[in-house]
Design a protein around this motif. Structure first.
Motif, PDB file in Angstrom:
ATOM      1  N   SER A   1      29.966  -5.562  40.143  1.00 18.42           N
ATOM      2  CA  SER A   1      30.311  -4.212  39.699  1.00 18.42           C
ATOM      3  C   SER A   1      29.172  -3.684  38.823  1.00 18.42           C
ATOM      4  CB  SER A   1      31.621  -4.239  38.906  1.00 18.42           C
ATOM      5  OG  SER A   1      31.425  -4.934  37.691  1.00 18.42           O
ATOM      6  N   ASP A   2      29.238  -2.396  38.492  1.00 20.28           N
ATOM      7  CA  ASP A   2      28.221  -1.811  37.600  1.00 20.28           C
ATOM      8  C   ASP A   2      28.253  -2.465  36.222  1.00 20.28           C
ATOM      9  OD1 ASP A   2      27.298  -0.121  39.571  1.00 20.28           O
ATOM     10  OD2 ASP A   2      28.531   1.588  38.935  1.00 20.28           O
ATOM     11  N   ALA A   3      29.444  -2.820  35.750  1.00 21.36           N
ATOM     12  CA  ALA A   3      29.568  -3.482  34.442  1.00 21.36           C
ATOM     13  C   ALA A   3      28.891  -4.856  34.478  1.00 21.36           C
ATOM     14  CB  ALA A   3      31.037  -3.626  34.066  1.00 21.36           C
ATOM     15  N   ASP A   4      29.081  -5.596  35.587  1.00 14.91           N
ATOM     16  CA  ASP A   4      28.412  -6.900  35.721  1.00 14.91           C
ATOM     17  C   ASP A   4      26.896  -6.721  35.721  1.00 14.91           C
ATOM     18  OD1 ASP A   4      30.842  -8.202  35.909  1.00 14.91           O
ATOM     19  OD2 ASP A   4      30.823  -8.261  38.115  1.00 14.91           O
ATOM     20  N   GLY A   5      26.419  -5.710  36.419  1.00 11.23           N
ATOM     21  CA  GLY A   5      24.983  -5.448  36.476  1.00 11.23           C
ATOM     22  C   GLY A   5      24.408  -5.114  35.118  1.00 11.23           C
ATOM     23  N   ALA A   6      25.145  -4.305  34.337  1.00  9.21           N
ATOM     24  CA  ALA A   6      24.684  -3.940  32.993  1.00  9.21           C
ATOM     25  C   ALA A   6      24.630  -5.170  32.089  1.00  9.21           C
ATOM     26  CB  ALA A   6      25.598  -2.874  32.404  1.00  9.21           C
ATOM     27  N   GLN A   7      25.617  -6.038  32.204  1.00 16.83           N
ATOM     28  CA  GLN A   7      25.647  -7.254  31.392  1.00 16.83           C
ATOM     29  C   GLN A   7      24.474  -8.169  31.749  1.00 16.83           C
ATOM     30  OE1 GLN A   7      29.206  -9.566  31.848  1.00 16.83           O
ATOM     31  NE2 GLN A   7      28.504 -11.174  30.473  1.00 16.83           N
ATOM     32  N   ILE A   8      24.210  -8.353  33.037  1.00 16.50           N
ATOM     33  CA  ILE A   8      23.084  -9.204  33.468  1.00 16.50           C
ATOM     34  C   ILE A   8      21.752  -8.614  32.992  1.00 16.50           C
ATOM     35  CG2 ILE A   8      21.822 -10.036  35.498  1.00 16.50           C
ATOM     36  CD1 ILE A   8      24.577 -10.260  36.887  1.00 16.50           C
ATOM     37  N   LEU A   9      21.625  -7.284  33.073  1.00 14.97           N
ATOM     38  CA  LEU A   9      20.400  -6.633  32.611  1.00 14.97           C
ATOM     39  C   LEU A   9      20.204  -6.834  31.107  1.00 14.97           C
ATOM     40  CD1 LEU A   9      17.953  -4.827  33.149  1.00 14.97           C
ATOM     41  CD2 LEU A   9      19.449  -2.846  32.817  1.00 14.97           C
ATOM     42  N   ASP A  10      21.278  -6.670  30.352  1.00 18.43           N
ATOM     43  CA  ASP A  10      21.181  -6.874  28.893  1.00 18.43           C
ATOM     44  C   ASP A  10      20.769  -8.309  28.557  1.00 18.43           C
ATOM     45  OD1 ASP A  10      21.829  -4.257  28.338  1.00 18.43           O
ATOM     46  OD2 ASP A  10      23.983  -4.681  28.073  1.00 18.43           O
ATOM     47  N   GLU A  11      21.328  -9.280  29.263  1.00 22.67           N
ATOM     48  CA  GLU A  11      20.970 -10.684  29.029  1.00 22.67           C
ATOM     49  C   GLU A  11      19.501 -10.928  29.352  1.00 22.67           C
ATOM     50  OE1 GLU A  11      23.656 -13.025  31.349  1.00 22.67           O
ATOM     51  OE2 GLU A  11      25.388 -12.486  30.132  1.00 22.67           O
ATOM     52  N   ALA A  12      19.023 -10.350  30.459  1.00 22.62           N
ATOM     53  CA  ALA A  12      17.619 -10.533  30.839  1.00 22.62           C
ATOM     54  C   ALA A  12      16.693  -9.880  29.807  1.00 22.62           C
ATOM     55  CB  ALA A  12      17.375  -9.955  32.234  1.00 22.62           C
ATOM     56  N   LEU A  13      17.046  -8.674  29.325  1.00 16.04           N
ATOM     57  CA  LEU A  13      16.223  -7.994  28.322  1.00 16.04           C
ATOM     58  C   LEU A  13      16.217  -8.770  27.013  1.00 16.04           C
ATOM     59  CD1 LEU A  13      17.165  -4.264  29.007  1.00 16.04           C
ATOM     60  CD2 LEU A  13      14.990  -5.409  29.511  1.00 16.04           C
ATOM     61  N   ASP A  14      17.368  -9.307  26.601  1.00 15.06           N
ATOM     62  CA  ASP A  14      17.433 -10.121  25.383  1.00 15.06           C
ATOM     63  C   ASP A  14      16.551 -11.357  25.504  1.00 15.06           C
ATOM     64  OD1 ASP A  14      19.137  -8.352  24.161  1.00 15.06           O
ATOM     65  OD2 ASP A  14      20.980  -9.482  24.670  1.00 15.06           O
TER      66      ASP A  14
END
Length: 116
Positions: free
Chosen positions: A94-107
């Motif tokens: 989902s879009d929420a899953d994608g946002a969470q994965i992106l945030d983890e990668a950026l962190d």
């Protein structure tokens, strides 16, 4: 003039072509197949014990599947359009899953000092 050992007026494969030359012809079964474009195909099969005639046959004119029932030919297969890698990912996440994965990668990149 050509050499004396050539047979004039003949070529490879020329000559009488009868059953004596090739052997006996196997008994054949002709089956009619009909596609949704109203094409008829009549392939032949060697008549032998245990013969299994296929239900479907590919039409040589249009490539659609053909069946033995002229009134109800098989429908054309549904062709799905080409999907990109992103389309397959969006099916699984989902879009929420994608946002969470992106945030983890950026962190992770920030922790290593690669981005600010």
């Amino acid at each position: 003039m050509a050499g004396g050992n050539a047979i004039r007026g003949s070529r490879v494969g020329a000559g009488p072509m009868g059953e004596a030359e090739r052997g006996e012809v196997a008994a054949r079964v002709f089956v009619s197949y009909f596609c949704s474009n109203n094409h008829e195909t009549r392939p032949s099969f060697a008549q032998e014990q245990g013969l299994v005639i296929p239900e479907l046959w590919d039409c040589p004119r249009c490539g659609l599947p053909a069946g033995q029932d002229q009134d109800n030919p098989p429908t054309a297969p549904k062709v799905e359009p080409y999907k990109t890698h992103l389309a397959y990912v969006k099916e699984r996440r989902s879009d929420a899953d994608g946002a969470q994965i992106l945030d983890e990668a950026l962190d992770s990149l920030r922790d290593r000092g690669l981005i600010k």
